[in-house]
Design a protein around this motif. Sequence first.
Motif, PDB file in Angstrom:
ATOM      1  N   ASP A  87       0.927  -1.253   0.005  1.00  0.00           N
ATOM      2  CA  ASP A  87      -0.025  -0.095  -0.031  1.00  0.00           C
ATOM      3  C   ASP A  87       0.958   1.298   0.102  1.00  0.00           C
ATOM      4  OD1 ASP A  87      -2.318   1.280   0.299  1.00  0.00           O
ATOM      5  OD2 ASP A  87      -1.774   1.820   2.355  1.00  0.00           O
ATOM      6  N   SER A 165      -4.792  12.261   2.006  1.00  0.00           N
ATOM      7  CA  SER A 165      -3.790  11.604   0.969  1.00  0.00           C
ATOM      8  C   SER A 165      -3.351  12.775  -0.029  1.00  0.00           C
ATOM      9  CB  SER A 165      -4.088  10.467   0.324  1.00  0.00           C
ATOM     10  OG  SER A 165      -3.932   9.139   1.288  1.00  0.00           O
ATOM     11  N   ASP A 194      -2.094   7.426   2.153  1.00  0.00           N
ATOM     12  CA  ASP A 194      -2.041   5.837   2.458  1.00  0.00           C
ATOM     13  C   ASP A 194      -2.371   5.278   3.885  1.00  0.00           C
ATOM     14  OD1 ASP A 194      -1.320   5.404  -0.585  1.00  0.00           O
ATOM     15  OD2 ASP A 194       0.728   6.421   0.276  1.00  0.00           O
ATOM     16  N   GLU A 211     -10.471   9.673   2.923  1.00  0.00           N
ATOM     17  CA  GLU A 211     -10.113   9.497   1.622  1.00  0.00           C
ATOM     18  C   GLU A 211     -11.344   9.200   0.530  1.00  0.00           C
ATOM     19  OE1 GLU A 211      -6.109   7.451   0.783  1.00  0.00           O
ATOM     20  OE2 GLU A 211      -6.837   6.412   2.679  1.00  0.00           O
ATOM     21  N   LEU A 214     -11.168   4.352  -2.665  1.00  0.00           N
ATOM     22  CA  LEU A 214     -10.393   3.266  -2.118  1.00  0.00           C
ATOM     23  C   LEU A 214     -11.060   1.638  -2.338  1.00  0.00           C
ATOM     24  CD1 LEU A 214     -10.063   4.615   1.670  1.00  0.00           C
ATOM     25  CD2 LEU A 214      -8.013   4.197  -0.172  1.00  0.00           C
ATOM     26  N   SER A 215     -10.287   0.880  -2.408  1.00  0.00           N
ATOM     27  CA  SER A 215     -10.688  -0.555  -2.495  1.00  0.00           C
ATOM     28  C   SER A 215     -10.423  -1.175  -1.446  1.00  0.00           C
ATOM     29  CB  SER A 215      -9.681  -1.249  -3.431  1.00  0.00           C
ATOM     30  OG  SER A 215      -9.558  -0.678  -4.862  1.00  0.00           O
ATOM     31  N   ASP A 218      -7.405  -1.778   0.479  1.00  0.00           N
ATOM     32  CA  ASP A 218      -6.854  -0.471   1.168  1.00  0.00           C
ATOM     33  C   ASP A 218      -7.302  -0.470   2.522  1.00  0.00           C
ATOM     34  OD1 ASP A 218      -5.607   0.547  -1.379  1.00  0.00           O
ATOM     35  OD2 ASP A 218      -7.166   0.799  -1.885  1.00  0.00           O
ATOM     36  N   MET A 219      -8.643  -0.804   2.846  1.00  0.00           N
ATOM     37  CA  MET A 219      -9.296  -0.395   4.071  1.00  0.00           C
ATOM     38  C   MET A 219      -9.545  -1.519   5.242  1.00  0.00           C
ATOM     39  SD  MET A 219     -12.037   2.009   2.577  1.00  0.00           S
ATOM     40  CE  MET A 219     -12.788   0.550   1.258  1.00  0.00           C
ATOM     41  N   ASP A 246     -14.805   4.293  -0.311  1.00  0.00           N
ATOM     42  CA  ASP A 246     -13.983   5.528   0.457  1.00  0.00           C
ATOM     43  C   ASP A 246     -14.244   5.181   1.970  1.00  0.00           C
ATOM     44  OD1 ASP A 246     -16.858   6.128   1.288  1.00  0.00           O
ATOM     45  OD2 ASP A 246     -17.010   6.982  -0.924  1.00  0.00           O
TER      46      ASP A 246
END
Length: 266
Positions: A87, A165, A194, A211, A214-215, A218-219, A246
Amino acid sequence: MPDYHDDLRLAHVLADAADATTMERFKALDLEVETKPDLTPVTEADKAAEELIRGHLKRARPRDAVLGEEYGVEGSGPRRWVIDPIDGTKNYVRGVPVWATLISLMEAGEHGFQPVVGLVSAPALGRRWWAAKGHGAFTGRSLTSASRMSVSKVAELRDASFAFSSLSGWEERGLLDGVLDLTRAVWRTRGYGDFWPYMMVAEGSVDVCAEPELSLWDMAANAIIVEEAGGRFTGLDGRPGPHSGDAAASNGLLHGDLLGYVGTRR
């Protein structure tokens, strides 16, 4: 409350292996970098780290499914490991040490898949953070050398630190005005980017972050870590968890204020 200690211990083993692979190629002059169809970069280290993690999981948890950024989903069932091998790939490519491997275990429940274990390992920073559902959030070098994390107690937006970000994504979604208004309302703003702002929320050094795009990979790890540290993690629509595409994270006390500026539910 289920005991996720074995899964958390496995996540540390996976992170150790990934760290060795990514650090070996960090700042390498011959690092191979490609551009994916979504115009984001991917390196040989991204692919190697995810392949390594998938191989470990196939041996250690053959019945569990795996979802990774580089190779998609494999398997099915009520348990799913979610992997982001690097990431912050753009930082990695440029030699900036702010990047991490994100590992999460999600379990199927009444409200769909939700993270129950999360680990974020940033070897170039010498930092690691992790959490398991119902067992708190921690940071340190290992399971046996760790300190418990807790979000801040800042209750007024004018005293808060806000991290993000970049501004371009907010502009593309038509949400930039709200973000700029928020920057004027808080005490301090920083563009750490990030995974790092979420870890700072969990540690209590940042109070709110968000953010716009996002996918899941990512979270998922960030969400369980923030929540187990006592904070809140939702989408910009206010929906709990990492499924909105998000993210908004806070110490909990400021979450309504945060969504008041950047939220999409009007």
